[in-house]
Design an enzyme around this catalytic site. Structure first.
Site, PDB file in Angstrom:
ATOM      1  N   PHE A 242      13.796 -32.333 -19.627  1.00 47.35           N
ATOM      2  CA  PHE A 242      12.780 -33.393 -19.740  1.00 47.35           C
ATOM      3  C   PHE A 242      12.659 -33.933 -21.163  1.00 47.35           C
ATOM      4  O   PHE A 242      11.591 -34.386 -21.569  1.00 47.35           O
ATOM      5  CB  PHE A 242      11.414 -32.896 -19.231  1.00 47.35           C
ATOM      6  CG  PHE A 242      11.454 -32.363 -17.827  1.00 47.35           C
ATOM      7  CD1 PHE A 242      11.865 -33.171 -16.785  1.00 47.35           C
ATOM      8  CD2 PHE A 242      11.103 -31.053 -17.550  1.00 47.35           C
ATOM      9  CE1 PHE A 242      11.923 -32.679 -15.481  1.00 47.35           C
ATOM     10  CE2 PHE A 242      11.160 -30.555 -16.259  1.00 47.35           C
ATOM     11  CZ  PHE A 242      11.567 -31.378 -15.224  1.00 47.35           C
ATOM     12  N   ILE A 468      21.211 -31.605 -15.971  1.00 49.37           N
ATOM     13  CA  ILE A 468      19.972 -30.862 -16.267  1.00 49.37           C
ATOM     14  C   ILE A 468      19.156 -30.664 -14.997  1.00 49.37           C
ATOM     15  O   ILE A 468      17.936 -30.537 -15.038  1.00 49.37           O
ATOM     16  CB  ILE A 468      19.164 -31.554 -17.386  1.00 49.37           C
ATOM     17  CG1 ILE A 468      18.738 -32.968 -17.007  1.00 49.37           C
ATOM     18  CG2 ILE A 468      19.981 -31.607 -18.660  1.00 49.37           C
ATOM     19  CD1 ILE A 468      17.782 -33.596 -18.040  1.00 49.37           C
ATOM     20  N   GLY A 469      19.873 -30.612 -13.881  1.00 47.89           N
ATOM     21  CA  GLY A 469      19.198 -30.490 -12.593  1.00 47.89           C
ATOM     22  C   GLY A 469      19.138 -31.822 -11.878  1.00 47.89           C
ATOM     23  O   GLY A 469      18.579 -31.949 -10.788  1.00 47.89           O
ATOM     24  N   GLY A 511      21.834 -41.293 -18.538  1.00 48.43           N
ATOM     25  CA  GLY A 511      22.942 -40.408 -18.207  1.00 48.43           C
ATOM     26  C   GLY A 511      23.767 -40.860 -17.023  1.00 48.43           C
ATOM     27  O   GLY A 511      25.005 -40.915 -17.093  1.00 48.43           O
ATOM     28  N   PRO A 619      21.624 -41.615  -2.899  1.00 47.45           N
ATOM     29  CA  PRO A 619      20.208 -41.735  -2.560  1.00 47.45           C
ATOM     30  C   PRO A 619      19.494 -40.389  -2.476  1.00 47.45           C
ATOM     31  O   PRO A 619      18.285 -40.319  -2.646  1.00 47.45           O
ATOM     32  CB  PRO A 619      20.207 -42.431  -1.198  1.00 47.45           C
ATOM     33  CG  PRO A 619      21.607 -42.435  -0.723  1.00 47.45           C
ATOM     34  CD  PRO A 619      22.508 -42.208  -1.893  1.00 47.45           C
ATOM     35  N   GLU A 692      13.572 -41.560 -15.091  1.00 50.26           N
ATOM     36  CA  GLU A 692      12.310 -41.719 -15.817  1.00 50.26           C
ATOM     37  C   GLU A 692      11.423 -42.758 -15.160  1.00 50.26           C
ATOM     38  O   GLU A 692      10.193 -42.652 -15.194  1.00 50.26           O
ATOM     39  CB  GLU A 692      12.600 -42.084 -17.277  1.00 50.26           C
ATOM     40  CG  GLU A 692      13.380 -40.967 -17.946  1.00 50.26           C
ATOM     41  CD  GLU A 692      13.572 -41.143 -19.436  1.00 50.26           C
ATOM     42  OE1 GLU A 692      13.643 -40.121 -20.128  1.00 50.26           O
ATOM     43  OE2 GLU A 692      13.671 -42.280 -19.924  1.00 50.26           O
TER      44      GLU A 692
END
Ligand SMILES: Cc1cc2nc3c(=O)[nH]c(=O)nc-3n(C[C@H](O)[C@H](O)[C@H](O)COP(=O)(O)OP(=O)(O)OC[C@H]3O[C@@H](n4cnc5c(N)ncnc54)[C@H](O)[C@@H]3O)c2cc1C
Ligand code: SF4
Lengths: 732, 316
Positions: A242, A468-469, A511, A619, A692
């Site tokens: 995050f 990062i997941g 990313g 999706p 985000e």
């Protein structure tokens, strides 16, 4: 490859693999515990020793004495390293405070020493036996107090003025002038900062948990005064970041220092109670918003000023960012002010700028709509703009905010909302609905990848991109599969290693689009090389179903590598389309909230996000990003706050018992809709970020729903029950 | 965590003797609170006496028509017991409002009563705390005190007792049975079990060194409607800002205790008598001596409004 003209049609458009709800390719590894995280790697040259970091017990001042004698005598202890005996360290350019403090202390829990021992328990025990004496200095810990001395900024954070804001605001038929506050927030990612570090001669290697491999490598090199090629960083799996893991942090520095001191690999995982003050956080803001409209509801003046604080040399929270672009209006003003504070270092957290900025702005918009007696969806639609309002010659590359709002309103049953607040009840509960716009700029970053075609027809992608997941492994596999005409199973993806080509990394929701564009570029090269090997014309060759076809010829793709592996490497670079066109992502959040009329507790009942973010690469993973972000938004709205002790200068609730984030019971059904888009001006992928966007505006949508339920306007986040309790309807 | 020795006692008296005879010794039951505190070196026992083999893990009926709950009965088992659910619903509701399923599986009856405060300054060993380090001062007073106590507190400490279960036990007039190193037993009403901080906030209850909790007894079922309402910032897995345990009769009379507001489950019998006069009358009596901080003054209002919701529902 340089992307400097809008994308024409390309192999991605086939969308056989891209755009499909492909399961995570690393899903099984994770659900079966086989994906090793930083602290768990076994691939190290010797059995690691354990490091335990000691954080400063004061916020500002000096260490006057550090007695390590007792600790050094304790069982299993191998070394105690502090500023007194550590090699002189350089400082990277990306962190504000030193990662190894002492004798000067810059913030609470700044790392002052690391104790290295044979076991974790021994290291922790000995760390508690290190006696440190301090001389307390005077620190500045209160943003409201520091506000008058806050300074303006330059560059992209400089003030903006368009038209005559003051005049237009003064003469506006309807005016709003309000101040909103957002608190300091913590990333609270699941995996703590963790590193295993070791030295081989003068070369440093780390297994770590970091979002930006190339930055990490550069910063480690600067800190240890090494040439970058002497640093090897690996971070293949990351348990959330995050933004907290964008930068080099103390875990890696202290592990490397410990490893040097004891001549063995050293592993460190930051204990949670140390993390919240040791590392970075999203800083608190004070935001003043002024909006003037005509009687018709058109915005004539919009002004947004924001104050935040950071350590000397730090940066602001750019909370005014979205206000430059979100709504029309001829007369505009934005201003950022930065105060010096001696709290822990402020820095990026998911959607820096827009997340807290929209928490304020989108309440203000709700308030203006109410003053106008206008539906808040309609008010936003009325003030839409298709061009950058500060530079009207710059259109948006694609902007479907209005569709998000209107489509969302229909799906959510917005017409059932009561205009007058406090009018809808369900037994003990006061019910309200709220809406907010979501907005986050798209950012493109240079990104490189290497692709290999081997004789078994498998394509291997190597890039230092991180997952990062978020699902990077999966969308990168999908990109290579689409480009090479293969099923996903025929693609192997290797990430998070600094020996791979440098990618965009994971941050700023750049990313997905940037890293897949890098893979696209490398695959374009690989296609050319493969076609050439097969004696086909690269310009007309088609890659599909594991075959390459040109004219009436076809061959298995694998055949191209019969005589040896083909390797292609390419970097995606970006031209000035981002200057010519404003590239942003959009959405609308709808929330239904219930407030207990007696206790003031808020429970979110329904949530819907409608997003317009270019082509959606997958999706399923995109939806996961958005529902996770919506969850974070509920946390920001209702509970998340680092409580500042303004006397002693630290975040008091520095563990996950005190810093509350939502639990399952807080989160209701979440709907996510993606508009069917492809933005040809942003990249060959025609995609933008969503990670985000999903957070932006959620807090305000919740706040507006709470207001609609209670009729009590709270402008100070988080909206805990104590802030409206006394103003709720009287009880019998 | 400091190194410690460990033993498993075979009988309650032996356990008590083992702790009494060893300076710095402590009992360990589920360990869900003690181990966390040991990791932070807030608790530094030199010796642990594990009480899990003492056979104190049953719930039996007493000759008075109540229940005797062995100290080792897990919070999960206690909450799920048929008799408890039928006759002492407030206890089941309070327990399941606390912690998480995993923790309740490990947590024990005695351990729950003896869990220590969640004051954040108590948890940070850099900060002054009279409870952790007698005489060092109290960093919470004048600091971040939103979670802390409003009544029964002192100049030395404003922490709360965080247990949910204990609030229900208080409203049920439960008692704590103990045995000491000499094998002597006694029974202490829950209302007299926890001490107010005064000048000695580190002394939290009336147990003597080595005195072991063997059971908690419940008197015969009180009847009435049993309610536990816990208010917090998130829907689950958080300590109470305020909680209210109530047993209400049809005529509006009953008893009520408050959690999250004081150094012990807060019940004022004179306030019970006000129940038929409404929530405000009750809380005006129960919180007559309240001395909240600027940050937690809302708790008094919240206690009143939470009780009002309970009374309203009882009427409906
Ligand atoms: C994350 C988290 C969330 C939580 N949330 C809640 C919540 O919302 N509400 C709530 O009420 N609680 C909550 N708890 C606390 C939990 O209920 C307690 O930790 C638990 O009840 C303690 O029981 P235990 O058996 O594990 O005690 P232990 O940790 O074993 O012992 C606690 C203390 O009791 C002493 N002791 C134990 N047994 C005896 C005995 N028989 N005689 C004398 N002394 C004894 C020990 O020496 C120690 O000092 C939470 C705990 C955690 C970790
Ligand atoms: S309130 Fe009590 S527990 Fe908290 S810091 Fe003060 S003395 Fe310690």
């Amino acid at each position: 490859m340089k992307f400097d003209t809008p994308a024409g049609s390309n192999p991605i458009d086939a969308m056989k693999v891209i755009g499909q709800a492909v399961d995570r390719v690393d899903g099984k590894l994770k659900t079966t515990g086989q994906a090793p995280y930083a602290y768990e790697h076994k691939d190290v040259p010797a059995r690691p020793a354990y490091g335990y970091v000691i954080g400063a017990g004061i916020a500002k001042g000096r260490v006057t004495a550090m007695n390590t004698a007792e600790a050094k005598r304790m069982p299993g202890v191998l070394a105690v390293v502090s500023a007194e005996n550590a090699q002189p360290l350089g400082k990277g350019s990306m962190n504000t405070a030193k990662l190894l403090g002492g004798p000067a202390v810059d913030h609470y829990h700044q790392a002052l020493a690391v104790v290295v021992a044979e076991s974790f328990e021994q290291a922790r025990n000995a760390a508690n036996a290190v006696r440190i004496e301090y001389e307390r200095g005077n620190g500045r810990f209160d943003l409201a107090k520091a506000k008058p001395g806050a300074q303006p900024l330059t560059g992209s954070d400089a003030d903006t003025h368009t038209g005559d804001f003051e005049g237009a605001f003064a003469s506006a038929a309807v005016q709003l002038d309000q101040t909103y506050t957002t608190p300091d927030q913590n990333h609270a990612m699941m995996e703590p900062f963790a590193t295993i570090a070791w030295w081989e001669d003068d070369a440093l290697s780390v297994w770590t948990s970091n979002q930006m491999i190339a930055w990490n490598k550069k910063e480690l090199a600067a800190t240890f005064k090494l040439p970058p090629e002497k640093v090897h960083v690996r971070s293949p799996f990351i348990g959330g970041g995050f933004g907290g893991k964008l930068f080099l942090r103390a875990d890696a520095v202290m592990a490397a220092l410990g490893a040097k001191a004891c001549g063995r690999p050293v592993k460190i995982a930051m204990p949670r109670p140390l993390m919240l003050n040791n590392a970075t956080h999203r800083p608190a803001t004070i935001q003043r918003i002024r909006i003037g409209t005509g009687k018709d509801g058109r915005i004539t003046a919009i002004g947004h000023e924001s104050w935040s604080g950071d350590l000397p040399g730090g940066g602001p929270e750019s909370a005014t960012q979205q206000t430059k672009l979100l709504y029309a209006g001829a007369n505009r003003l934005t201003a950022l002010r930065l105060a010096e504070l001696d709290l822990p270092e402020a820095n990026a957290m998911r959607a820096p700028g827009e997340a807290p900025g929209l928490m304020a702005l989108e309440i203000a918009i709700d308030e203006v709509a109410e003053k106008l007696g206008m539906d808040p969806v309609r008010f936003r639609v009325l003030n839409d703009t298709q061009v950058d309002p500060e530079h009207p010659e710059r259109p948006f590359s694609q902007r479907n905010l209005v569709r998000c709002l209107e489509d969302g309103a229909k799906r959510f049953g917005w017409e059932r909302r009561q205009t007058r607040p406090g009018k809808m009840r369900d037994g003990r509960w006061l019910i309200g609905m709220g809406v907010a716009a979501a907005f986050r700029n798209n950012i493109n970053m240079t990104s490189a990848a290497r692709v290999r075609l081997s004789s078994d027809g498998v394509v291997t992608v190597e890039t230092d991109m991180t997952d990062i997941g978020t699902g990077s492994y999966t969308i990168i596999a999908q990109t290579a599969a689409e480009m090479m005409g293969l099923p996903v199973e025929k693609v192997r993806v290797k990430l998070g290693d600094s020996s791979f080509p440098a990618s965009a990394g994971s941050g700023g929701q750049w990313g997905a689009n940037s890293s897949t564009s890098g893979v696209y570029a490398a695959c374009v090269k690989l296609r050319e090389a493969a076609a050439q090997r097969l004696g086909m014309d690269p310009a007309t060759a088609e890659f599909a179903d594991g075959e390459v076809r040109a004219g009436n010829r076809s061959a298995a793709l694998a055949d191209a590598a019969k005589s040896g592996e083909i390797v292609a490497e390419e970097t995606m670079q970006w031209g000035d389309l981002g200057k010519k066109f404003q590239q942003s992502t959009f959405g609308a959040h709808f929330v239904e909230a219930a407030v207990d009329a007696y206790t003031g507790e808020t429970r979110v009942r329904r949530m819907l996000a409608v997003c317009a973010a270019g082509r959606i690469l997958n999706p399923k993973t995109a939806r996961s990003q958005v529902i996770g972000a919506m969850t974070m938004g509920v946390g920001g709205a209702l509970m998340e706050e680092l409580a500042v002790d303004k006397r002693f200068g630290f975040f008091v609730n520095h563990d996950l018992a005190g810093y509350e984030v939502p639990v399952h019971a807080d989160i209701p059904h979440q709907g996510v809709v993606f508009l069917d888009e492809a933005d040809d001006k942003v990249s060959p992928m025609k995609a933008k970020g969503v990670g985000e966007l999903g957070l932006c505006g959620v807090g305000a949508a919740v706040a507006n729903a709470v207001y609609n339920a209670t009729g009590v306007r709270v402008r100070d986040y988080p909206l805990t029950l104590d802030k409206h309790l006394a103003k709720l309807p009287a009880i019998a | 965590m400091k190194a410690f020795t460990y033993e498993r006692a075979r009988t309650p008296a032996a356990a008590a003797a083992a702790v009494a005879g060893h300076k710095g010794a402590k009992f360990i039951a589920g360990g869900t609170n003690l181990l966390d505190l040991m990791k932070l070196e807030i608790e530094t026992p030199t010796h642990l006496v594990d009480v899990q083999d003492l056979g104190l893990d049953r719930i039996e009926e007493t000759t008075e028509g109540g229940l005797r709950i062995g100290t080792l009965v897990s919070n999960t088992a206690l909450a799920a017991d048929k008799r408890v659910r039928r006759d002492y619903g407030v206890l089941t509701r309070a327990i399941v409002a606390g912690a998480s399923g995993q923790l309740r599986n490990k947590a024990t009856t005695g351990g729950n009563l003896l869990q220590r405060t969640r004051c954040p300054y108590f948890y940070d060993t850099n900060q002054a705390c009279n409870k952790r380090k007698p005489g060092s001062g109290c960093a919470a007073i004048g600091g971040f005190s939103r979670q802390l106590g409003v009544v029964g507190t002192s100049e030395a400490c404003i922490a709360t007792h965080p247990s949910d279960m204990a609030v229900a036990l208080r409203v049920l007039d439960a008692a704590v049975e103990t045995v000491d190193a000499q094998g002597k037993t006694r029974s202490v009403p829950v209302g007299e079990f926890h001490r107010l901080p005064g000048d000695t906030p580190h002394l939290e209850n009336v147990l003597q060194p080595g005195e072991l909790i063997t059971a908690v007894t419940l008197p015969k079922p009180p009847g009435g409607r049993h309610v536990y309402h816990k208010v917090r910032d998130r829907a689950s897995y958080a300590f109470a800002l305020v909680s209210v345990a109530a047993v209400l009769n049809e005529d509006g009379s009953g008893r009520v205790a408050f959690g999250g507001v004081a150094p012990r489950p807060w019940r004022v019998e004179a306030a019970d008598a006000q129940l038929r006069n409404g929530a405000g009358a009750v809380t005006r009596t129960a919180f007559a001596d309240a001395r909240p901080t600027h940050e937690n003054a809302f708790k008094v209002t919240l206690a009143e409004r939470t009780l009002a919701a309970i009374i309203q529902e009882n009427r409906a």
